[in-house]
Write an enzyme that holds these catalytic residues in place. Sequence first.
Site, PDB file in Angstrom:
ATOM      1  N   GLY A  10      29.701  36.283  40.268  1.00 30.04           N
ATOM      2  CA  GLY A  10      31.055  36.296  40.808  1.00 30.04           C
ATOM      3  C   GLY A  10      31.059  36.678  42.277  1.00 30.04           C
ATOM      4  O   GLY A  10      30.206  37.434  42.735  1.00 30.04           O
ATOM      5  N   ASP A 127      32.274  45.646  39.526  1.00 26.06           N
ATOM      6  CA  ASP A 127      32.324  46.496  38.330  1.00 26.06           C
ATOM      7  C   ASP A 127      31.497  47.773  38.469  1.00 26.06           C
ATOM      8  O   ASP A 127      31.644  48.693  37.651  1.00 26.06           O
ATOM      9  CB  ASP A 127      31.820  45.726  37.108  1.00 26.06           C
ATOM     10  CG  ASP A 127      32.742  44.599  36.698  1.00 26.06           C
ATOM     11  OD1 ASP A 127      33.909  44.601  37.124  1.00 26.06           O
ATOM     12  OD2 ASP A 127      32.300  43.712  35.953  1.00 26.06           O
ATOM     13  N   ARG A 265      55.509  45.114  29.719  1.00 30.99           N
ATOM     14  CA  ARG A 265      55.055  43.896  30.399  1.00 30.99           C
ATOM     15  C   ARG A 265      53.620  44.090  30.885  1.00 30.99           C
ATOM     16  O   ARG A 265      53.148  45.220  31.043  1.00 30.99           O
ATOM     17  CB  ARG A 265      55.960  43.574  31.597  1.00 30.99           C
ATOM     18  CG  ARG A 265      57.437  43.452  31.253  1.00 30.99           C
ATOM     19  CD  ARG A 265      57.740  42.199  30.450  1.00 30.99           C
ATOM     20  NE  ARG A 265      59.157  42.126  30.093  1.00 30.99           N
ATOM     21  CZ  ARG A 265      60.087  41.568  30.844  1.00 30.99           C
ATOM     22  NH1 ARG A 265      59.754  41.021  32.024  1.00 30.99           N
ATOM     23  NH2 ARG A 265      61.342  41.537  30.447  1.00 30.99           N
TER      24      ARG A 265
END
Length: 341
Positions: A10, A127, A265
């Site tokens: 990524g 990460d 939400r």
Amino acid sequence: MRVGVLTGGGDCPGLNAVIRSVVRKGVQEYGFDFVGLRDGWLGAIQGKVVPLDVSVVRGILPRGGTILGSSRTNPFAHEDGVRRVQDTLAAHGIDALVVIGGEDTLGAAARLGRQGIRLVGVPKTIDNDVVGTDYTFGFDTAVGIATEAIDRLHTTAESHMRTLVVEVMGRHSGWIALHAGVAGGANVILIPERPFDIDQVCAWVRSRFRINYAPIVVVAEGAVPEEGREILKDRSLDEYGHVRLSGVGEWLAREISRRTGTDARTTVLGHVQRGGTPSAFDRWLATRFGLHAVDAVREGDFGTMVALRGTRIVRTALPEPGAQNKTVDLSLYEEFGVFFG
């Protein structure tokens, strides 16, 4: 010596800073010649090689992404992948590689190193879960982006008195969730290292509403309920065998709403955490990693990875494929338990 540089996995803020420092020091101090391999291991397999010199890397320090492109290509998942990588290196006279990537890209590098390919690794991932290094560049930027998002979501949550669930990245580890959640004043933080009790989450949500404040729940994408089942919308696999994580935030919001009778939400930050200009810390760390990586190439210390230990850059072994990721120490997570609920 001709050195190839590739960026795999990524994209990540700070990749260009590594490329820049590798090339500048390699050219100006050691007289190396550089080329870039496009799109990570895919370029190594397909022979996609581009010139890389000081003029090419000028001005890229603050740019996000990578000028070389990236992919999640696994050379061992392609027919004759290893031979094709070796053929590319031979055809372009590449003597060594600087491989910039996360656990999967570097795991492939470790295997290729045993096939005789001379390479040095540079760890990257937002990460922060690569073993052997205290921090990876990209993490600080991602935490800053997630924290700003949480700060903004507090105001809209209070305006409507609803729970807002913020899903952040973190497949195996909850470093982003923990750091951004604490910095942003979240009321619940859920990480992959500890399966969560949905009843306890709902209890924390109710307690927040009782004092007329709206809850913020931060959840890492890899977090799972105590039942142990992953919450997934897509079960397809990438070339390294990973599922494409997505869905835990939406599931949580539905469960919170159903169980508490209040509105909830979801905001999925997703790739916005990867994008944009790197923070000052990430530029600094990425630059240091690049400088030390090219030193390792110069010294012929192949099969190693540069890493941060305290304030020092050291060399360590490349992570093996399938190696345990660096996860959050649960004692650190528990330090902040007083703020939950």
